[in-house]
Design a protein around this motif. Structure first.
Motif, mmCIF file in Angstrom:
data_model
loop_
_atom_site.group_PDB
_atom_site.id
_atom_site.type_symbol
_atom_site.label_atom_id
_atom_site.label_comp_id
_atom_site.label_asym_id
_atom_site.label_seq_id
_atom_site.Cartn_x
_atom_site.Cartn_y
_atom_site.Cartn_z
ATOM 1 N N ALA A 34 30.344 -12.925 -53.229
ATOM 2 C CA ALA A 34 30.234 -13.460 -51.871
ATOM 3 C C ALA A 34 31.590 -13.904 -51.337
ATOM 4 O O ALA A 34 32.525 -14.158 -52.088
ATOM 5 C CB ALA A 34 29.272 -14.648 -51.853
ATOM 6 N N ILE A 35 31.647 -14.016 -50.034
ATOM 7 C CA ILE A 35 32.801 -14.614 -49.364
ATOM 8 C C ILE A 35 32.641 -16.126 -49.476
ATOM 9 O O ILE A 35 31.558 -16.662 -49.225
ATOM 10 C CB ILE A 35 32.860 -14.181 -47.891
ATOM 11 N N LEU A 36 33.713 -16.805 -49.840
ATOM 12 C CA LEU A 36 33.673 -18.262 -49.984
ATOM 13 C C LEU A 36 34.450 -18.910 -48.851
ATOM 14 O O LEU A 36 35.603 -18.563 -48.601
ATOM 15 C CB LEU A 36 34.277 -18.678 -51.330
ATOM 16 N N HIS A 37 33.801 -19.837 -48.171
ATOM 17 C CA HIS A 37 34.421 -20.620 -47.103
ATOM 18 C C HIS A 37 34.563 -22.047 -47.616
ATOM 19 O O HIS A 37 33.558 -22.712 -47.873
ATOM 20 C CB HIS A 37 33.551 -20.620 -45.839
ATOM 21 N N GLU A 75 43.372 -21.411 -55.846
ATOM 22 C CA GLU A 75 42.623 -21.654 -57.082
ATOM 23 C C GLU A 75 41.373 -20.773 -57.140
ATOM 24 O O GLU A 75 41.068 -20.186 -58.189
ATOM 25 C CB GLU A 75 42.229 -23.132 -57.146
ATOM 26 N N ALA A 76 40.653 -20.674 -56.026
ATOM 27 C CA ALA A 76 39.435 -19.858 -55.985
ATOM 28 C C ALA A 76 39.761 -18.377 -56.183
ATOM 29 O O ALA A 76 39.050 -17.672 -56.907
ATOM 30 C CB ALA A 76 38.699 -20.085 -54.663
ATOM 31 N N ILE A 77 40.834 -17.920 -55.572
ATOM 32 C CA ILE A 77 41.248 -16.520 -55.729
ATOM 33 C C ILE A 77 41.656 -16.256 -57.178
ATOM 34 O O ILE A 77 41.270 -15.246 -57.769
ATOM 35 C CB ILE A 77 42.383 -16.171 -54.742
ATOM 36 N N ALA A 78 42.405 -17.183 -57.766
ATOM 37 C CA ALA A 78 42.828 -17.040 -59.163
ATOM 38 C C ALA A 78 41.625 -17.019 -60.106
ATOM 39 O O ALA A 78 41.664 -16.376 -61.160
ATOM 40 C CB ALA A 78 43.786 -18.167 -59.538
ATOM 41 N N ALA A 79 40.540 -17.699 -59.717
ATOM 42 C CA ALA A 79 39.330 -17.740 -60.548
ATOM 43 C C ALA A 79 38.481 -16.481 -60.389
ATOM 44 O O ALA A 79 37.502 -16.306 -61.112
ATOM 45 C CB ALA A 79 38.506 -18.976 -60.199
ATOM 46 N N GLY A 80 38.849 -15.620 -59.430
ATOM 47 C CA GLY A 80 38.140 -14.349 -59.301
ATOM 48 C C GLY A 80 37.319 -14.152 -58.052
ATOM 49 O O GLY A 80 36.622 -13.145 -57.924
ATOM 50 N N THR A 82 36.957 -12.874 -54.515
ATOM 51 C CA THR A 82 37.736 -11.863 -53.805
ATOM 52 C C THR A 82 38.198 -12.317 -52.431
ATOM 53 O O THR A 82 39.366 -12.161 -52.082
ATOM 54 C CB THR A 82 36.901 -10.574 -53.651
ATOM 55 N N THR A 83 37.280 -12.884 -51.653
ATOM 56 C CA THR A 83 37.610 -13.291 -50.285
ATOM 57 C C THR A 83 37.333 -14.778 -50.114
ATOM 58 O O THR A 83 36.206 -15.230 -50.319
ATOM 59 C CB THR A 83 36.793 -12.492 -49.249
ATOM 60 N N VAL A 84 38.377 -15.514 -49.722
ATOM 61 C CA VAL A 84 38.264 -16.957 -49.552
ATOM 62 C C VAL A 84 38.888 -17.349 -48.224
ATOM 63 O O VAL A 84 40.000 -16.924 -47.905
ATOM 64 C CB VAL A 84 38.988 -17.721 -50.691
#
Length: 141
Positions: A34-37, A75-80, A82-84
Motif C-alpha cells: 500500500a501507499i503510506l501517508h 525510515e519507511a522507505i528503508a523498511a521497504g 515503496t511509496t510514502v
C-alpha cells in the motif's frame, strides 16, 4: 494474499505512542503493498484563544515537523514501503484524519501528546474511531 488496503494513513505527533503506530503502519503497508501517508497535525485548536500562540507560532512548529517528517519518510522507505507521502497540516487532528481522501485505513495511537485534552473533552483516538469513513486501527503502546 489479497491486498485489502491500498492507501494507509498514520497520524504522528512524535509521541512515543504515535511512533509505535508508525511502526505498525509500516508493517501493514508492506503486507498490503500500500501507499503510506504519514500525517502530522499541528493542533491549532489546542492553542485556544491565547494570543501568544498565533499563526506564526503554528507555522514555526509546522516547519520543524516537516524536517522530522522527512526522516520518518526515509525510515519507511528503508523498511521497504515503496511509496510514502509525508505531510504536516494545521488544524484539528480529529478533523483532518477523518477527512483524508481515498484512504482505506487510518492508524493512530491510543494516546498522544495531548493528555490534558483527553481528560477534558475525550481523546482524539475516540473521535477518529467514531467519525472515520474507513477502517481505523488503534495501536496501544
Amino acid at each position: 494474499m489479497t491486498n485489502y488496503y491500498k492507501q494507509i494513513a498514520v497520524g504522528v505527533d512524535f509521541s512515543e505512542q504515535s511512533l509505535q503506530a508508525l511502526q505498525r503502519a509500516i508493517k501493514v503497508a508492506k503486507q498490503n503493498e500500500a501507499i503510506l501517508h504519514i500525517v502530522s497535525v499541528v493542533d491549532t485548536y489546542s492553542f485556544g484563544s491565547v494570543q501568544a500562540y498565533d499563526i506564526t507560532y503554528a507555522e514555526q512548529v509546522k516547519e520543524e515537523r516537516e524536517k522530522q517528517m522527512e526522516q520518518l519518510k526515509d525510515e519507511a522507505i528503508a523498511a521497504g514501503v515503496t511509496t510514502v507521502h509525508a505531510v504536516v497540516e494545521l488544524g484539528s487532528p480529529k478533523v483532518i484524519l477523518t477527512n483524508l481522501k481515498d484512504i482505506d485505513l487510518v492508524i493512530i495511537s491510543a494516546t498522544g501528546l495531548n493528555r490534558f485534552e483527553k481528560m477534558i473533552i475525550g481523546s482524539n483516538a475516540e473521535r477518529i474511531v467514531r467519525s472515520a469513513k474507513c477502517d481505523v486501527l488503534v495501536v496501544r503502546g
